[in-house]
Design a protein around this motif. Structure first.
Motif, mmCIF file in Angstrom:
data_model
loop_
_atom_site.group_PDB
_atom_site.id
_atom_site.type_symbol
_atom_site.label_atom_id
_atom_site.label_comp_id
_atom_site.label_asym_id
_atom_site.label_seq_id
_atom_site.Cartn_x
_atom_site.Cartn_y
_atom_site.Cartn_z
ATOM 1 N N LEU A 151 -6.459 8.210 -5.995
ATOM 2 C CA LEU A 151 -6.163 7.897 -4.594
ATOM 3 C C LEU A 151 -7.394 7.344 -3.869
ATOM 4 N N LYS A 152 -8.569 7.882 -4.128
ATOM 5 C CA LYS A 152 -9.801 7.410 -3.504
ATOM 6 C C LYS A 152 -10.117 5.987 -3.929
ATOM 7 N N LYS A 153 -9.928 5.715 -5.213
ATOM 8 C CA LYS A 153 -10.175 4.358 -5.711
ATOM 9 C C LYS A 153 -9.234 3.362 -5.053
ATOM 10 N N GLU A 154 -7.982 3.775 -4.951
ATOM 11 C CA GLU A 154 -6.990 2.897 -4.343
ATOM 12 C C GLU A 154 -7.291 2.627 -2.879
ATOM 13 N N ARG A 155 -7.762 3.652 -2.178
ATOM 14 C CA ARG A 155 -8.111 3.486 -0.753
ATOM 15 C C ARG A 155 -9.262 2.505 -0.575
ATOM 16 N N SER B 115 0.836 -1.208 0.000
ATOM 17 C CA SER B 115 0.000 0.000 0.000
ATOM 18 C C SER B 115 0.863 1.247 0.000
ATOM 19 N N VAL B 116 1.933 1.226 0.814
ATOM 20 C CA VAL B 116 2.832 2.397 0.870
ATOM 21 C C VAL B 116 3.500 2.609 -0.486
ATOM 22 N N SER C 168 4.116 5.651 -5.436
ATOM 23 C CA SER C 168 4.162 5.635 -6.906
ATOM 24 C C SER C 168 3.165 6.613 -7.472
ATOM 25 N N CYS C 169 1.957 6.594 -6.874
ATOM 26 C CA CYS C 169 0.930 7.504 -7.375
ATOM 27 C C CYS C 169 1.334 8.954 -7.170
#
Length: 376
Positions: free
Chosen positions: A29-33, A12-13, A18-19
């Motif tokens: 970022l919201k999608k990834e969360r 996750s980090v 990377s993003c």
């Protein structure tokens, strides 16, 4: 399992960095969360399942039996009392006033005196009445002489019946006037209406008295009672046979028990919705005086077959009150319906029966619906 969580965290980090490095926007970022949260939830669910399986297979993790003490509940008499503040009233507590006015020529008592019924309290100057009395007595003597003369003449046949009747009438009239004046003269002497204690003397010798001015306050302490105003809501639970108690917080006296109500008022005060009750004080006790504050304890409920338990054995930290009932060596949490409470006891309306055993000491250590116990 811990390795999976660590790898996921590192991953996750890495994704976050990377993003950030490629400068992706907030939406990515919201999608990834959201993806990470879903994965964590799945892992937590699996972790809980594994823990439950371990608890079922690992006999070393079983809780030790809790040490408790138990009490047996049997049907017994339960009484409920309510308390209300009242004050002492003397049956005889009066302000003595004269029937006539005039100059006070003598005051025969002092504050603190214990006097008897009929004792002279004060004298009011009656010189005018005495003077009139002397004059009337002289007139009566003359009228009596004239009446006797007319009677003698009439008996000899030389007097008339009319003259005799006139003389007799004048004599009787003066005699009745003297009698009335003597009664009036007696009102100039103020006497005690009953045996009692002189609490207060109002005037001093030489002052003018009138039928509206007090002379002394006289109190008899042989018959006293306590009166209080109670809410009308208590009326349904009390009657003239209701048990009652009295105590006097200002005095070092034992509570007076075994009393009954002397009176229940017949009028509800419309201002505060209260009604007056009265309890007679059974005996004269040192220090009890009118207006002394007292606490009345009156019984408004009694049940001869109640299941009353110590309030301390009831768990009230949950939504529904409960107790731990002992069955087959286990403590089982049982919901109950509570009734009235009095002192340290509470009636259980339903949930237990006569002869039930309940956990007493050790209650705080019980958390589950069913607990293994050992009786201490």
């Amino acid at each position: 399992m811990k390795k999976q969580i660590i790898i996921l965290t590192i991953f996750s980090v890495y994704l976050f960095q990377s993003c950030g490095e490629v400068g992706e926007g907030l939406e990515n970022l919201k999608k990834e969360r959201k993806i990470i949260t879903t994965e964590l939830s799945t892992l937590q669910t699996r972790l809980d399942e594994v823990d439950n399986q371990i608890a079922a297979l690992d006999t070393t993790s079983i809780d030790e039996a809790k040490k408790v003490s138990v009490i047996t509940i049997n049907e017994d008499v339960f009484e409920h009392y309510f308390e209300i503040q009242g004050s002492v009233k003397a049956d005889k507590n009066v302000i003595v006033i004269p029937e006539v006015g005039g100059l006070i020529s003598e005051i025969s008592v002092r504050e603190g005196d214990q006097i008897l019924k009929g004792s002279i309290i004060a004298r009011i100057n009656s010189d005018v009445v005495s003077s009139n009395m002397k004059e009337l007595e002289e007139q009566r003597d003359l009228a009596k002489y004239m009446y006797d003369k007319q009677q003698s003449l009439y008996d000899k046949g030389v007097g008339t019946e009319l003259a005799l009747k006139q003389a007799e009438g004048q004599f009787r009239t003066i005699e009745q006037t003297i009698k009335s004046l003597k009664t009036q003269q007696g009102k100039f002497i103020v006497k005690a209406p009953f045996d009692g204690y002189v609490e207060q003397v109002f005037p001093v010798q030489g002052e003018m008295a009138s039928p509206a001015s007090p002379i002394i306050r006289l109190i008899a302490l042989d018959k006293m009672s306590v009166k209080a105003d109670i809410s009308e809501s208590y009326l349904r639970g009390i009657n003239m046979n209701s048990a009652a108690q009295l105590r006097f917080p200002s005095l070092s006296l034992e509570p007076m028990k075994g009393l009954k109500l002397k009176r229940i008022g017949k009028f509800v005060n419309p201002v505060n919705r209260t009604i007056t009750v009265e309890i007679a004080i059974p005996s004269k006790a040192e220090g009890i005086v009118p207006n002394l504050m007292s606490v009345l304890r009156i019984r408004d409920y009694v049940d001869s077959t109640a299941l009353a338990v110590p309030t301390s054995v009831i768990r009230k930290d949950l939504e529904t009150p409960s107790v731990y009932l002992i069955k087959n060596g286990q403590a089982i949490r049982t919901e109950v319906v509570l009734g009235r409470s009095s002192g340290n006891y509470t009636v259980i309306e339903s949930g237990i029966s006569d002869g039930s055993q309940l956990v007493d000491k050790g209650l705080r250590g019980l958390k589950k619906e069913i607990e293994e116990i050992t009786v201490d």
